[in-house]
Design a protein around this motif. Structure first.
Motif, mmCIF file in Angstrom:
data_model
loop_
_atom_site.group_PDB
_atom_site.id
_atom_site.type_symbol
_atom_site.label_atom_id
_atom_site.label_comp_id
_atom_site.label_asym_id
_atom_site.label_seq_id
_atom_site.Cartn_x
_atom_site.Cartn_y
_atom_site.Cartn_z
ATOM 1 N N LEU A 1 0.831 -1.202 0.000
ATOM 2 C CA LEU A 1 0.000 0.000 0.000
ATOM 3 C C LEU A 1 0.868 1.255 0.000
ATOM 4 O O LEU A 1 0.579 2.222 -0.712
ATOM 5 C CB LEU A 1 -0.943 0.000 1.210
ATOM 6 C CG LEU A 1 -1.912 1.182 1.280
ATOM 7 C CD1 LEU A 1 -2.796 1.247 0.039
ATOM 8 C CD2 LEU A 1 -2.772 1.091 2.536
ATOM 9 N N ARG A 2 1.925 1.239 0.773
ATOM 10 C CA ARG A 2 2.833 2.383 0.794
ATOM 11 C C ARG A 2 3.435 2.610 -0.592
ATOM 12 O O ARG A 2 3.522 3.759 -1.069
ATOM 13 C CB ARG A 2 3.942 2.156 1.825
ATOM 14 C CG ARG A 2 4.871 3.353 1.997
ATOM 15 C CD ARG A 2 5.804 3.136 3.166
ATOM 16 N NE ARG A 2 6.729 2.029 2.931
ATOM 17 C CZ ARG A 2 7.461 1.460 3.880
ATOM 18 N NH1 ARG A 2 7.366 1.859 5.124
ATOM 19 N NH2 ARG A 2 8.288 0.476 3.587
ATOM 20 N N ASP A 3 3.833 1.538 -1.257
ATOM 21 C CA ASP A 3 4.386 1.659 -2.609
ATOM 22 C C ASP A 3 3.362 2.251 -3.571
ATOM 23 O O ASP A 3 3.687 3.115 -4.398
ATOM 24 C CB ASP A 3 4.852 0.293 -3.118
ATOM 25 C CG ASP A 3 6.087 -0.217 -2.396
ATOM 26 O OD1 ASP A 3 6.749 0.580 -1.700
ATOM 27 O OD2 ASP A 3 6.380 -1.423 -2.520
ATOM 28 N N ALA A 4 2.109 1.786 -3.464
ATOM 29 C CA ALA A 4 1.062 2.268 -4.352
ATOM 30 C C ALA A 4 0.809 3.760 -4.145
ATOM 31 O O ALA A 4 0.693 4.525 -5.108
ATOM 32 C CB ALA A 4 -0.220 1.472 -4.132
ATOM 33 N N LEU A 5 0.743 4.180 -2.888
ATOM 34 C CA LEU A 5 0.480 5.594 -2.608
ATOM 35 C C LEU A 5 1.641 6.474 -3.051
ATOM 36 O O LEU A 5 1.430 7.615 -3.485
ATOM 37 C CB LEU A 5 0.210 5.779 -1.115
ATOM 38 C CG LEU A 5 -1.127 5.221 -0.621
ATOM 39 C CD1 LEU A 5 -1.226 5.331 0.897
ATOM 40 C CD2 LEU A 5 -2.294 5.934 -1.290
ATOM 41 N N ASP A 6 2.845 5.962 -2.956
ATOM 42 C CA ASP A 6 4.009 6.733 -3.408
ATOM 43 C C ASP A 6 3.997 6.944 -4.923
ATOM 44 O O ASP A 6 4.617 7.884 -5.426
ATOM 45 C CB ASP A 6 5.301 6.024 -3.000
ATOM 46 C CG ASP A 6 5.594 6.146 -1.518
ATOM 47 O OD1 ASP A 6 4.990 7.015 -0.863
ATOM 48 O OD2 ASP A 6 6.420 5.363 -1.011
ATOM 49 N N LYS A 7 3.280 6.080 -5.645
ATOM 50 C CA LYS A 7 3.283 6.139 -7.106
ATOM 51 C C LYS A 7 2.068 6.857 -7.699
ATOM 52 O O LYS A 7 1.984 6.997 -8.921
ATOM 53 C CB LYS A 7 3.352 4.716 -7.673
ATOM 54 C CG LYS A 7 4.659 4.008 -7.355
ATOM 55 C CD LYS A 7 4.612 2.546 -7.778
ATOM 56 C CE LYS A 7 5.910 1.828 -7.398
ATOM 57 N NZ LYS A 7 5.868 0.379 -7.701
ATOM 58 N N ARG A 8 1.118 7.294 -6.849
ATOM 59 C CA ARG A 8 -0.091 7.931 -7.371
ATOM 60 C C ARG A 8 0.277 9.288 -7.977
ATOM 61 O O ARG A 8 1.255 9.913 -7.584
ATOM 62 C CB ARG A 8 -1.137 8.109 -6.268
ATOM 63 C CG ARG A 8 -0.984 9.447 -5.553
ATOM 64 C CD ARG A 8 -0.879 9.388 -4.089
ATOM 65 N NE ARG A 8 -0.574 10.709 -3.533
ATOM 66 C CZ ARG A 8 0.644 11.180 -3.398
ATOM 67 N NH1 ARG A 8 1.687 10.480 -3.797
ATOM 68 N NH2 ARG A 8 0.852 12.371 -2.875
ATOM 69 N N THR A 9 -0.557 9.744 -8.909
ATOM 70 C CA THR A 9 -0.355 11.077 -9.482
ATOM 71 C C THR A 9 -1.301 12.104 -8.865
ATOM 72 O O THR A 9 -1.037 13.304 -8.944
ATOM 73 C CB THR A 9 -0.556 11.061 -11.004
ATOM 74 O OG1 THR A 9 -1.876 10.602 -11.305
ATOM 75 C CG2 THR A 9 0.468 10.158 -11.679
ATOM 76 N N HIS A 10 -2.404 11.665 -8.266
ATOM 77 C CA HIS A 10 -3.337 12.571 -7.600
ATOM 78 C C HIS A 10 -2.682 13.120 -6.322
ATOM 79 O O HIS A 10 -1.949 12.414 -5.641
ATOM 80 C CB HIS A 10 -4.631 11.848 -7.232
ATOM 81 C CG HIS A 10 -5.370 11.290 -8.408
ATOM 82 N ND1 HIS A 10 -4.910 10.213 -9.138
ATOM 83 C CD2 HIS A 10 -6.542 11.656 -8.975
ATOM 84 C CE1 HIS A 10 -5.760 9.945 -10.105
ATOM 85 N NE2 HIS A 10 -6.761 10.798 -10.031
ATOM 86 N N GLN A 11 -2.975 14.368 -6.002
ATOM 87 C CA GLN A 11 -2.378 15.019 -4.839
ATOM 88 C C GLN A 11 -3.417 15.200 -3.729
ATOM 89 O O GLN A 11 -4.540 15.642 -3.991
ATOM 90 C CB GLN A 11 -1.793 16.373 -5.236
ATOM 91 C CG GLN A 11 -0.689 16.288 -6.281
ATOM 92 C CD GLN A 11 0.489 15.451 -5.794
ATOM 93 O OE1 GLN A 11 0.975 15.632 -4.675
ATOM 94 N NE2 GLN A 11 0.945 14.528 -6.635
#
Length: 263
Positions: free
Chosen positions: A112-122
């Motif tokens: 989950l941490r990896d996924a959130l680090d890769k999101r483009t939405h702020q």
């Protein structure tokens, strides 16, 4: 981006209600927020969207924590309509229960941490609604979080449940599985001030945990359930108990956001 997990050891304590109350307060205060529904029951998703979600969900994000996956899973909520800020959700999924191992590997905890680090939405704030257990999904949420809130009701089992949940967060930080995590405190929910039993249990919690028991205590009021049943933000609910509830969740959100200064 400030990430907060809302967790509990057992069901029925109103963990989802606290998550939705904080989400409503965040929207009201202009805080751009993402809610992640990690509970396989999907109640937070239903409360935010008014219907079960279709399409990409949190199970897909955990299976494939890539930019395109997390971005496709993020859904705008009807709550945001007409607001200056936005409130989005990554919907829950019954399929996520397959990932709720009691002994997740370090690699699984990082998904989950990896996924959130890769999101483009702020976002300014991320709220994670965890399952009512301390198994793999909750540990995955804690591993991604900056703070954790433990929700408990003032009952006989509250002390043991709260202690175990708080200790898990501390242990994960010490073992470097959740390097950014600081246990923020205990939210007492569904409190009935006229109940002698609730008065006793609240005093017991305060005696044992001190300042970890956060203010305000959230009283049991019908407005919270009615707002959720209508799938509307608590701050738009016009019932008799709405004002007191919105004041309480506004205050609780301020406590959460003020904790960004901790280290």
């Amino acid at each position: 981006m400030f990430i907060v997990s809302v967790c509990s050891l057992k069901g029925g304590v109103g963990k989802t209600s606290v998550t939705l109350g904080l989400a409503s307060a965040a929207l009201h205060q202009g805080v751009n927020t993402l809610v992640i529904d990690l509970d396989p029951q999907g109640d937070t998703t239903l409360g935010l969207l008014g219907e079960p979600a279709t399409g990409p969900d949190v199970a897909e994000v955990l299976t494939s924590p890539r930019t395109e996956t997390v971005d496709r899973a993020i859904r705008p909520t009807p709550w945001s309509k007409g607001e200056s800020s936005h409130l989005d959700v990554i919907p829950g999924s019954a399929r996520s229960s397959m990932m709720d191992s009691p002994s997740p590997s370090p690699r699984e905890l990082r998904r989950l941490r990896d996924a959130l680090d890769k999101r483009t939405h702020q976002y300014d704030l991320v709220l994670i609604d965890c399952p009512p257990s301390l198994n793999g999904l909750t540990q995955t949420a804690l591993a991604a979080s900056d703070r954790s809130l433990v929700v408990a009701e003032p009952g006989f089992f509250a002390v043991t449940a709260a202690d175990r949940a708080l200790k898990l967060a501390a242990e994960m930080r010490e073992e470097d599985l959740a390097p950014r995590l600081i246990p923020l405190g205990l939210v007492v929910n569904r409190y009935r001030p006229r109940s002698v039993e609730h008065q006793y249990r609240l005093a017991e919690l305060r005696d044992l945990f001190g300042d970890i028991v956060l203010e305000p205590v959230i009283e049991e009021r019908v407005g919270l359930q009615q707002a959720q049943g209508g799938a509307v933000p608590l701050h738009r609910y016009e019932g008799a108990s709405g004002k007191r509830l919105t004041e309480d969740f506004d205050a609780l959100l301020r406590t959460v956001l003020d904790s960004r200064q901790l280290s």
